[in-house]
Design a protein around this motif. Structure first.
Motif, PDB file in Angstrom:
ATOM      1  N   LYS A 189      44.132  49.856  51.188  1.00 21.93           N
ATOM      2  CA  LYS A 189      43.242  48.760  51.588  1.00 21.93           C
ATOM      3  C   LYS A 189      43.495  47.530  50.740  1.00 21.93           C
ATOM      4  CE  LYS A 189      38.322  47.681  52.161  1.00 21.93           C
ATOM      5  NZ  LYS A 189      36.933  48.221  52.022  1.00 21.93           N
ATOM      6  N   SER A 231      44.922  44.144  52.428  1.00 24.11           N
ATOM      7  CA  SER A 231      43.977  43.027  52.509  1.00 24.11           C
ATOM      8  C   SER A 231      44.475  41.816  51.723  1.00 24.11           C
ATOM      9  CB  SER A 231      42.593  43.453  51.994  1.00 24.11           C
ATOM     10  OG  SER A 231      42.646  43.755  50.616  1.00 24.11           O
ATOM     11  N   THR A 232      45.258  42.076  50.655  1.00 26.99           N
ATOM     12  CA  THR A 232      45.731  40.970  49.814  1.00 26.99           C
ATOM     13  C   THR A 232      47.175  40.579  50.086  1.00 26.99           C
ATOM     14  OG1 THR A 232      46.475  42.461  48.054  1.00 26.99           O
ATOM     15  CG2 THR A 232      44.188  41.684  47.948  1.00 26.99           C
ATOM     16  N   GLU A 242      38.379  50.868  44.313  1.00 29.79           N
ATOM     17  CA  GLU A 242      37.334  50.639  45.317  1.00 29.79           C
ATOM     18  C   GLU A 242      36.440  49.472  44.910  1.00 29.79           C
ATOM     19  OE1 GLU A 242      36.736  55.103  47.290  1.00 29.79           O
ATOM     20  OE2 GLU A 242      35.390  54.421  45.696  1.00 29.79           O
ATOM     21  N   ASP A 253      38.374  46.329  45.598  1.00 29.03           N
ATOM     22  CA  ASP A 253      38.348  46.065  47.043  1.00 29.03           C
ATOM     23  C   ASP A 253      37.034  45.395  47.448  1.00 29.03           C
ATOM     24  OD1 ASP A 253      40.859  47.101  47.654  1.00 29.03           O
ATOM     25  OD2 ASP A 253      40.114  49.128  47.998  1.00 29.03           O
ATOM     26  N   LYS A 254      35.948  45.930  46.907  1.00 26.66           N
ATOM     27  CA  LYS A 254      34.633  45.381  47.262  1.00 26.66           C
ATOM     28  C   LYS A 254      34.475  43.958  46.747  1.00 26.66           C
ATOM     29  CE  LYS A 254      29.698  46.427  46.965  1.00 26.66           C
ATOM     30  NZ  LYS A 254      28.656  47.370  46.424  1.00 26.66           N
ATOM     31  N   GLU A 255      34.947  43.699  45.547  1.00 22.42           N
ATOM     32  CA  GLU A 255      34.854  42.352  44.970  1.00 22.42           C
ATOM     33  C   GLU A 255      35.666  41.350  45.784  1.00 22.42           C
ATOM     34  OE1 GLU A 255      33.715  39.433  42.143  1.00 22.42           O
ATOM     35  OE2 GLU A 255      32.987  41.483  42.419  1.00 22.42           O
ATOM     36  N   LYS A 263      36.466  41.660  48.969  1.00 26.68           N
ATOM     37  CA  LYS A 263      35.874  41.543  50.303  1.00 26.68           C
ATOM     38  C   LYS A 263      34.858  40.407  50.367  1.00 26.68           C
ATOM     39  CE  LYS A 263      33.329  44.216  53.768  1.00 26.68           C
ATOM     40  NZ  LYS A 263      32.657  45.500  54.075  1.00 26.68           N
ATOM     41  N   ASP A 264      34.148  40.190  49.260  1.00 29.50           N
ATOM     42  CA  ASP A 264      33.122  39.140  49.236  1.00 29.50           C
ATOM     43  C   ASP A 264      33.733  37.737  49.201  1.00 29.50           C
ATOM     44  OD1 ASP A 264      31.198  41.099  49.243  1.00 29.50           O
ATOM     45  OD2 ASP A 264      30.946  41.118  47.064  1.00 29.50           O
ATOM     46  N   PRO A 303      37.570  36.890  50.143  1.00 35.00           N
ATOM     47  CA  PRO A 303      38.927  37.390  50.405  1.00 35.00           C
ATOM     48  C   PRO A 303      40.023  36.364  50.139  1.00 35.00           C
ATOM     49  CG  PRO A 303      37.743  36.991  52.461  1.00 35.00           C
ATOM     50  CD  PRO A 303      36.757  36.812  51.363  1.00 35.00           C
ATOM     51  N   CYS A 344      44.660  36.320  50.584  1.00 36.21           N
ATOM     52  CA  CYS A 344      45.791  37.105  51.058  1.00 36.21           C
ATOM     53  C   CYS A 344      47.091  36.332  50.889  1.00 36.21           C
ATOM     54  CB  CYS A 344      45.612  37.481  52.538  1.00 36.21           C
ATOM     55  SG  CYS A 344      46.921  38.551  53.185  1.00 36.21           S
TER      56      CYS A 344
END
Length: 575
Positions: free
Chosen positions: A241, A245-246, A335, A338-340, A342-343, A345, A347
């Motif tokens: 992920k 995502s990045t 994880e 990832d959550k940090e 997501k808030d 993003p 890439c």
């Protein structure tokens, strides 16, 4: 009178039975080892209580199996040995567990305590002998000490950075008896007294997570590196992920391969030198900055690179002194990252110069290697059979076989050619560069993952360390195919210059030489397994097809040109 004796026996337990009861209550269901004085009864009692005992010919191989089993299952692999020399032989596995940070417990019988210092049978100060390789040791000096000792070594093996622990069981203690009701009370008390601090994971600092994301966000050439610590932590989904995502390229260490498929478009393995030489921020997850990663130092790495080191061990982070260290379980840390992200993003797109540079270099290097792989060279070099093996393994689909690999040239070439598409499907010489692990690892993998085929790609020297364990494969009917690259010796037979062949023993075989054309395939046939001798592409393809389909113990003896390899593989500068 006989009925009274039976009632008394049923109401009491000896030390052997109590150890077995404790192992079962600790959720141990597999044990590897070699039985004999004084632990044969212990093995039998454990089997009766549901612990599967895999009996080996040699404690060394059994220890390697126990260490790998701990890695594959996240439960301590258990090694049972006899006293004295059995314990010493088992140190190979215990040291391997320590070096690789895998959970393992070595349990050894020891001599009678009343005879200490008098030269008892196989007497040895085993607590002192295991000290360099054990993170925690316990000696049950009385039968009442067994429960607390068993649960302690099990808990310490998985605590923090996993590793090897040791339990010493004197002969006299194994023969002591107590009432069964008392045994149950002792077990309950020991279970309730377990050190919860050992079991709990460390708290992860949210501020450090924010700093890590900030460094990655500002980086121009970031890289994600992960190793078998991330594999052990089951971090593959979180890592995938993060990468996707990045858009950040990733580089696995050898046993980290497969956490994200080697075929992923952001895989930097084929552009390794560029990736580590030019990256400006490296997120290193569950991998140590040791010799496998050039210690994180120039000239292999940029002198200005910023390391974000994620490790379960605070001491490891302090040793490496990274720009940012995060102590915690790899899966949990990634994880949270990832959550940090997501808030807020970000890439690195496919057209980003760094991503394009990695992809371009990887594509060029793969193309160059494929040119070499495409050639059918006979007598075989290392590349031709490795390509055929790669294609056969990929043809199996999912679940992918677990690959075991050892040997200088065989392992080095295999790291570059063989493809891992699923997590924890590669076992090799590892952090310590241990040769002789092959058959033990094969057995551990087959026992831990019975739904998967196990394929070993071995040099003839590496195979020779533990070749007798092919009988163990047949005895337990394990789905293991062992492929031996037979080039007549260590690195390939006699590689000396003429000037070196002098002295009174000049007519002896070279120190690196084996018997030419050794019929390793016949060894397995002696025990009822299947063996193949191959020397051409068609012969190898046929043998692989038949053996992979049969899923039975097999040895494929592949004849390799003795001049095809290099001395010490890719480590010539060390020899």
């Amino acid at each position: 009178m006989a009925d009274a004796d039976q009632t008394t026996a049923a109401s009491t337990v000896d030390g052997n039975t109590l150890v077995a009861m404790c192992l079962a209550r600790a959720d141990i269901d597999k044990m590897f080892g070699v039985v004999g004085i004084p632990v044969t009864s212990l093995a039998n009692r454990a089997v009766a209580l549901g612990v599967r005992f895999i009996a080996f010919h040699n404690e060394q191989s059994a220890g390697y199996a126990a260490s790998a089993y701990g890695y594959l299952t996240r439960r301590p692999g258990i090694l049972l040995t006899v006293s004295g020399p059995g314990c010493v032989h088992g140190l190979a596995g215990l040291s391997n567990a320590a070096a690789n940070a895998w959970p393992m417990v070595m349990i050894s019988g020891s001599s009678d305590q009343s005879c200490t210092g008098r030269g008892d049978f196989q007497e040895l100060d085993q607590i002192a002998a295991v000290k360099p390789f054990s993170k925690f040791s316990a000696k049950a000096t009385d039968i009442t000490k067994i429960p607390s000792s068993v649960f302690s070594v099990v808990d310490w093996a998985v605590a923090g950075r996993p590793g090897g622990t040791y339990l010493d069981l004197p002969t006299d203690v194994l023969h002591q008896t107590i009432e069964r009701s008392e045994a149950e009370k002792l077990i309950t008390l020991a279970l309730n007294s377990r050190n919860k601090d050992l079991i709990e994971k460390p708290l992860i600092s949210s501020s450090e997570i924010q700093k890590a994301v900030g460094l990655l966000r500002k980086a121009e050439r970031p890289l994600i590196v992960f190793g078998k610590g991330a594999a052990y932590a089951r971090a593959e989904n979180a890592l995938r992920k993060l990468v996707e995502s990045t858009g950040i390229p990733f580089l696995p260490t050898p046993m980290g391969k497969g956490l994200i498929s080697d075929t992923h478009e952001l895989a930097a393995t084929a552009a390794r030198s560029l990736a580590i030489g030019k990256c400006d921020v490296a997120l290193v997850v569950g991998a140590r900055l040791n010799w496998l990663l050039h210690f994180g130092e120039a000239p292999k790495w940029s002198k200005d690179v910023k390391f974000i080191l994620v490790d379960i061990s605070k001491e490891e982070i302090e040793l490496r002194n990274p720009s940012l260290g995060i102590v915690g379980d790899a899966k949990d840390v990634v994880e949270m990252i990832d959550k940090e992200i997501k808030d807020d993003p970000f890439c690195f797109g496919k057209t980003h110069p760094w991503v394009e540079a990695i992809k371009s270099k990887a594509k060029d290097n793969v193309a160059k290697m494929e040119v070499q792989l495409a050639k059918d060279v006979v007598p075989f070099n290392f590349m031709t059979p490795m390509r055929i093996i790669r294609d056969a393994i990929l043809g199996m689909g999912s679940p992918a076989p677990i690959l075991v690999s050892e040997g200088a040239n065989t392992m080095d070439v295999g790291r570059g050619v063989l493809v891992q598409t699923e997590p924890r499907t590669r076992l090799d010489a590892g952090t310590w560069g241990t040769m002789g692990v092959g058959l033990g690892y094969c057995i551990a993998a087959a026992v831990a993952s019975p739904d998967r085929l196990v394929v070993a790609v071995e040099g003839d020297s590496g195979f020779g360390f533990s070749a007798m364990e092919v009988e163990t494969l047949v005895r337990y009917q394990l789905p293991v195919v062992v492929i031996v690259f037979n080039n007549g010796g260590v690195y390939g037979g006699d590689r000396r210059n003429k000037e070196e062949i002098t002295g009174p023993h000049k007519d002896d075989p070279a120190p690196t030489s084996f018997v030419p054309g050794a019929a390793y395939h016949i060894l397995l046939k002696a025990f009822g397994g299947k063996g193949y001798l191959v020397g051409t592409p068609d012969e190898l393809k046929s043998a692989l097809d038949e053996s992979f389909s049969a899923r039975k113990p097999t040895v494929i003896n592949v004849t390799i040109d003795p001049s095809a390899g290099a001395e010490s593989g890719r480590m010539q500068h060390k020899n």
